[in-house]
Structure formats: C-alpha cells, structure tokens
Scaffold this active site. Structure first.
Site, PDB file in Angstrom:
ATOM      1  N   CYS A  56      -5.519   7.979   9.256  1.00 22.78           N
ATOM      2  CA  CYS A  56      -5.307   7.584  10.758  1.00 22.78           C
ATOM      3  C   CYS A  56      -5.114   8.587  11.537  1.00 22.78           C
ATOM      4  O   CYS A  56      -4.344   9.211  11.469  1.00 22.78           O
ATOM      5  CB  CYS A  56      -4.622   6.306  10.932  1.00 22.78           C
ATOM      6  SG  CYS A  56      -5.236   4.961  10.133  1.00 22.78           S
TER       7      CYS A  56
ATOM      8  N   ARG B 202      -8.628  -0.305   4.581  1.00 27.26           N
ATOM      9  CA  ARG B 202      -7.722   0.643   3.809  1.00 27.26           C
ATOM     10  C   ARG B 202      -6.396   0.063   3.662  1.00 27.26           C
ATOM     11  O   ARG B 202      -5.714   0.550   2.564  1.00 27.26           O
ATOM     12  CB  ARG B 202      -7.531   1.939   4.780  1.00 27.26           C
ATOM     13  CG  ARG B 202      -8.826   2.822   4.959  1.00 27.26           C
ATOM     14  CD  ARG B 202      -8.129   4.002   5.858  1.00 27.26           C
ATOM     15  NE  ARG B 202      -7.151   4.647   5.307  1.00 27.26           N
ATOM     16  CZ  ARG B 202      -5.993   4.818   5.953  1.00 27.26           C
ATOM     17  NH1 ARG B 202      -6.030   4.469   7.405  1.00 27.26           N
ATOM     18  NH2 ARG B 202      -4.983   5.286   5.387  1.00 27.26           N
TER      19      ARG B 202
ATOM     20  N   LYS C 279       0.736  -1.122  -0.190  1.00 25.50           N
ATOM     21  CA  LYS C 279      -0.162   0.046   0.019  1.00 25.50           C
ATOM     22  C   LYS C 279       0.886   1.136  -0.124  1.00 25.50           C
ATOM     23  O   LYS C 279       0.637   2.238  -0.998  1.00 25.50           O
ATOM     24  CB  LYS C 279      -0.744   0.071   1.309  1.00 25.50           C
ATOM     25  CG  LYS C 279      -1.819   1.564   1.355  1.00 25.50           C
ATOM     26  CD  LYS C 279      -2.567   1.176   2.660  1.00 25.50           C
ATOM     27  CE  LYS C 279      -1.796   1.828   3.793  1.00 25.50           C
ATOM     28  NZ  LYS C 279      -1.754   3.401   3.896  1.00 25.50           N
ATOM     29  N   ASN C 280       1.956   1.263   0.847  1.00 22.95           N
ATOM     30  CA  ASN C 280       2.796   2.463   0.917  1.00 22.95           C
ATOM     31  C   ASN C 280       3.705   2.722  -0.254  1.00 22.95           C
ATOM     32  O   ASN C 280       4.364   3.707  -0.200  1.00 22.95           O
ATOM     33  CB  ASN C 280       3.471   2.312   2.135  1.00 22.95           C
ATOM     34  CG  ASN C 280       2.485   2.508   3.727  1.00 22.95           C
ATOM     35  OD1 ASN C 280       1.414   3.153   3.437  1.00 22.95           O
ATOM     36  ND2 ASN C 280       2.893   1.989   4.662  1.00 22.95           N
TER      37      ASN C 280
ATOM     38  N   ARG D 115       1.579  14.115  12.355  1.00 21.43           N
ATOM     39  CA  ARG D 115       2.050  13.794  11.081  1.00 21.43           C
ATOM     40  C   ARG D 115       2.098  15.106  10.215  1.00 21.43           C
ATOM     41  O   ARG D 115       1.537  15.298   9.194  1.00 21.43           O
ATOM     42  CB  ARG D 115       1.430  12.562  10.305  1.00 21.43           C
ATOM     43  CG  ARG D 115       1.316  11.465  11.134  1.00 21.43           C
ATOM     44  CD  ARG D 115       1.318  10.292  10.298  1.00 21.43           C
ATOM     45  NE  ARG D 115      -0.216  10.271   9.818  1.00 21.43           N
ATOM     46  CZ  ARG D 115      -0.476   8.923   9.137  1.00 21.43           C
ATOM     47  NH1 ARG D 115       0.169   7.908   8.734  1.00 21.43           N
ATOM     48  NH2 ARG D 115      -1.934   8.836   8.963  1.00 21.43           N
TER      49      ARG D 115
ATOM     50  N   ASP E  11       4.568   0.889  12.246  1.00 18.97           N
ATOM     51  CA  ASP E  11       3.453   0.307  11.838  1.00 18.97           C
ATOM     52  C   ASP E  11       3.241  -1.287  12.313  1.00 18.97           C
ATOM     53  O   ASP E  11       2.125  -1.950  12.198  1.00 18.97           O
ATOM     54  CB  ASP E  11       3.261   0.363  10.132  1.00 18.97           C
ATOM     55  CG  ASP E  11       2.961   1.419   9.655  1.00 18.97           C
ATOM     56  OD1 ASP E  11       2.381   2.387  10.386  1.00 18.97           O
ATOM     57  OD2 ASP E  11       2.843   1.590   8.299  1.00 18.97           O
TER      58      ASP E  11
END
Length: 424
Positions: free
Chosen positions: A118, A402, A22-23, A123, A310
């Site tokens: 999230c 997600r 995903k990232n 961030r 994560d």
C-alpha cells in the site's frame, strides 16, 4: 477491474466471525523457512497477500500446500534452494521483506528487491537492515535504491539492537534471524503488537527461546535448530475493529465472534466515547450503535498499545457522520490521508493540515464513484457507502482483497446492501 456497488443499508444486525490475522500469518509463514520440518498453520485467512506469500515461499524451494478453503497452510522447507526472491512477487506485497531473516539463517544469503504494498508512506526498511547488520550481516544496497538488496553472512551472531522507532517489521525480522543466531540478542524499543507475540509463540513452539515479546524489550537466545509445529493464528484485530465501526456507523447491533477484547481496547474505548454500547458475552463481543446518539471524538494514532493506524480511516468514516466536529492526528505514516479526497467526494468536507485532519461531522453523505486508495481506506469508503444516499461505486478493490476474507459475504450476512461486479 472489479468493483463494489454499495447502497445505503438498514442498521447491520446479526453475527460475524473474525478471520485469522493477516499481519500475524504472513511473518509466521516466513518463519516456517527456519526449519526443514513441516509446519501447519491453521486459521489462515484466504487473502491475496497470503497467496502471494505462498508463491514466494515456493519460489525459494519450500513445499507449500495451501488448503485455504479449510484455512490451513502446510509449509515444508526441506530444501531452501533459492536465496533470491522474485521481483514480480515482492513488488505486490511489502511483507515480502520478512523472508530476509529466515533466508540468512538457513542459507547465509538473501537477495530481496525493495518491496511494494500500500502507498501509505515511506515505511523504510533501514531499521530492518540496522538490526541485521548488528547480527553480523553484510548488506549491499543499490546506490539508486532501484536494484535488489544483497545480504550475506557466514554466521549470525547475537547482539544488542536498539530500534529508533518500534517498527513491527524490523522487530519481526530481527527475532526470526536471531532465533538461529549464536549467542543472545536483545531488542530494545521493540514493537509490542499482538502479532509479534503470536510470532514469538510460534517460534517458541518450534524450540526457540524468546522472552519479552509484547513488551519493549525482547530477548532471544539463539538455538542450533528448530522443528516443525502446528499453530493457530490469532484473530484479526483490524477486521474486528472494522466490523465494530460498521455496527456503530449504521446504528446496528452486531455480535462479533472470535475476537480478543484486549487486542481492540483502543477502538473499544473510542467507540464508547462516541456513544456505542459494547460488552462481552460467552459468544463474543456485542457492539451496539442503536442505543445512544453517536457523537464525535478525537483520535491520535500511535504504535501499539495506542490507537492503530490501520483503524484510522475506518474510524474517520464514522466521525464524518457523527454529531459534532473532531480531529484526527496521524503519527505513524505520513501519507495516510489519501482517503480524505474520497470522503469529500461524498460530501464529508474534511480539511487536512499536515498530519492533522479536521472533520466537521454531522454530514449526510451522498453516493459517488470512489477509489480504494489502500487496504484500510477501501474498507472505510465501503463504510461510508453504507450510510450514504444513493449508490457508492468503489474501484481498485484488489486492495481490500489483500486484507479482508469474504468481505462481501460477511457484510451481506449482516444485512448490508453490497455487491461485487467483476470486469468482463
């Protein structure tokens, strides 16, 4: 709202295939805006965030063919007709900010609402904006930080950028903008994550000149134009780490396919400290939690190549039931212990003090009604549910959607007792 019902399961056994990261895919999709030719992105996971990015790119004028049943997305940004990203899409996903670099390179303008995602910490995007300003971008911010950012530039110019923190997003935004800037850009204290290397590889295939991705100094020589390419996305190291922990927490024996062992070294090292047996075969990585007693260890999250933030909450699930006390120190995000309250509903008895969590360990957890407070915490409470007595009901599972492709199917394929209940 949909929810998961998870029951105590037998040791997980079998094999699982890891999806594309995903990232990695989100910045690569954004980078496809840098050319007017078609880009084909393979190993694209079918995720909510990917769907949002597809819709965002379409809103800017790109043609997007998302064949996610085949894990393929085709993007052709012949006509980038819009420079303003819609708020209703940006609020759903923090990675929306990634389009600011390509938009400035293609149109000289970008209007981006402050992104969502999230709720794991501030961030801030100050480092993104610092890097863009160094390339000559003028940025207008709403004084109350409620309105959108307005960024304009006549011509992006290469420059030296020092990041105060090795921010992944800032590194990616600057790389994308600098790829079509005039002159050379050098990013110092750059983030070193594998996803940045994948982005740089994608851009270099397109004709960019990027060196040093994966180190703390990245050099980008700007080029006049980029062309379309086909690209395979790297495997998702966080999904891989989640299944590694799943095998150990259930005292299982899992073969994990499509995994790059170098990308999961910190998780591998810590699981071995806990007593797991992990080794590579021609077919993939074997993770066994059924060989030795599982004992506690301490972890401290750090930017790559340190232990990934994560993986902090999934690993804490394991520590809650391992023998002996342990300490978890979170250094990346200041609000990433929200899952502790959910673990404690199940009897974990974890104490927190600032960025430190003290886990007594050796607990027999009890099923409870819990919430997926963020993407990775959602996976973590499912892991606790696999070893808790009774039934664990997990709500707010849109967070899990997600970032994990075919989450229930993959776990059920390993023998987990988990079902998804849709709200009618």
């Amino acid at each position: 709202m949909a929810k998961f019902l998870v029951q105590k399961s037998a040791p997980l056994k079998g094999e699982v295939e890891i999806s594309g990261a995903k990232n990695a895919v989100l910045p690569i999709m954004a980078a496809a805006l840098l050319t007017d030719e078609k880009c084909t992105i393979m190993e694209t996971p079918a995720l909510r965030d990917v769907d949002v990015m597809c819709r965002l790119l379409r809103s800017l004028g790109a043609e997007v063919n998302d064949r996610l049943d085949e894990n393929i997305v085709e993007i052709e940004a012949k006509n980038v007709v819009e420079s303003e990203a819609p708020f209703e899409l940006v609020k759903k996903m923090r990675a929306s900010i990634l389009v600011i670099g390509p938009l400035l390179a293609r149109t000289g303008k970008a209007v981006i609402p402050l992104p969502g995602g999230c709720a794991i910490g501030k961030r801030p995007i100050e480092l993104h904006l610092k890097g863009l300003r160094a390339l000559g971008v003028e940025i207008k911010e709403d004084e109350g930080h409620q309105g959108p950012l307005e960024a304009r530039v006549d011509k992006l110019m290469g420059n030296d950028v020092y990041l105060d923190f090795p921010s992944v997003g800032a590194t990616e935004v600057i790389i994308m903008a600098a790829a079509l800037a005039e002159g050379t850009t050098v990013i110092e204290n750059a983030a070193q994550e594998p996803e940045i290397v994948d982005l740089a590889n994608f851009l270099n295939k397109m004709g960019a000149r990027i060196k040093g991705a994966g180190t703390d100094t990245v050099k980008i020589e700007g080029v006049e134009r980029l062309h379309g390419v086909s690209h395979h996305v790297i495997p998702d190291r966080i999904e891989a780490g989640t299944f590694m922990v799943a095998s150990v927490i259930t005292r299982g024996n899992i073969l994990i396919r499509n995994i790059l062992p170098d990308h999961v070294k910190p998780v591998t090292a810590k699981l071995r400290e806990c007593g797991a047996e992990i080794y590579m075969t021609d077919e993939g990585m074997v993770v066994r939690g059924d060989v030795n007693p599982i004992v506690s260890t301490d972890i401290k999250t750090l930017p790559y190549p340190g232990f990934p933030t994560d993986m902090q909450s999934p690993f804490m699930a394991l520590l809650a039931v391992s023998k002996g006390p342990s300490v978890v120190i979170e250094t990346v995000f200041e609000n990433r212990f929200m899952h502790v309250a959910e673990f404690n509903r199940m009897g974990a008895n974890i104490k927190t003090d600032g960025n430190c969590a003290i886990i007594p360990g050796d607990k027999q957890l009890q099923g409870a009604q819990v919430v997926a407070t963020d993407l990775r915490a959602g996976a973590a409470v499912v892991l606790t549910g696999l070893v808790a007595e009774g039934t664990t009901e997990v709500s707010d599972i849109y967070h899990i959607d997600r970032g994990y492709e075919r989450f229930v199917e993959k776990f059920r394929g390993l023998g987990a007792t988990i079902i998804r209940i849709e709200d009618n």
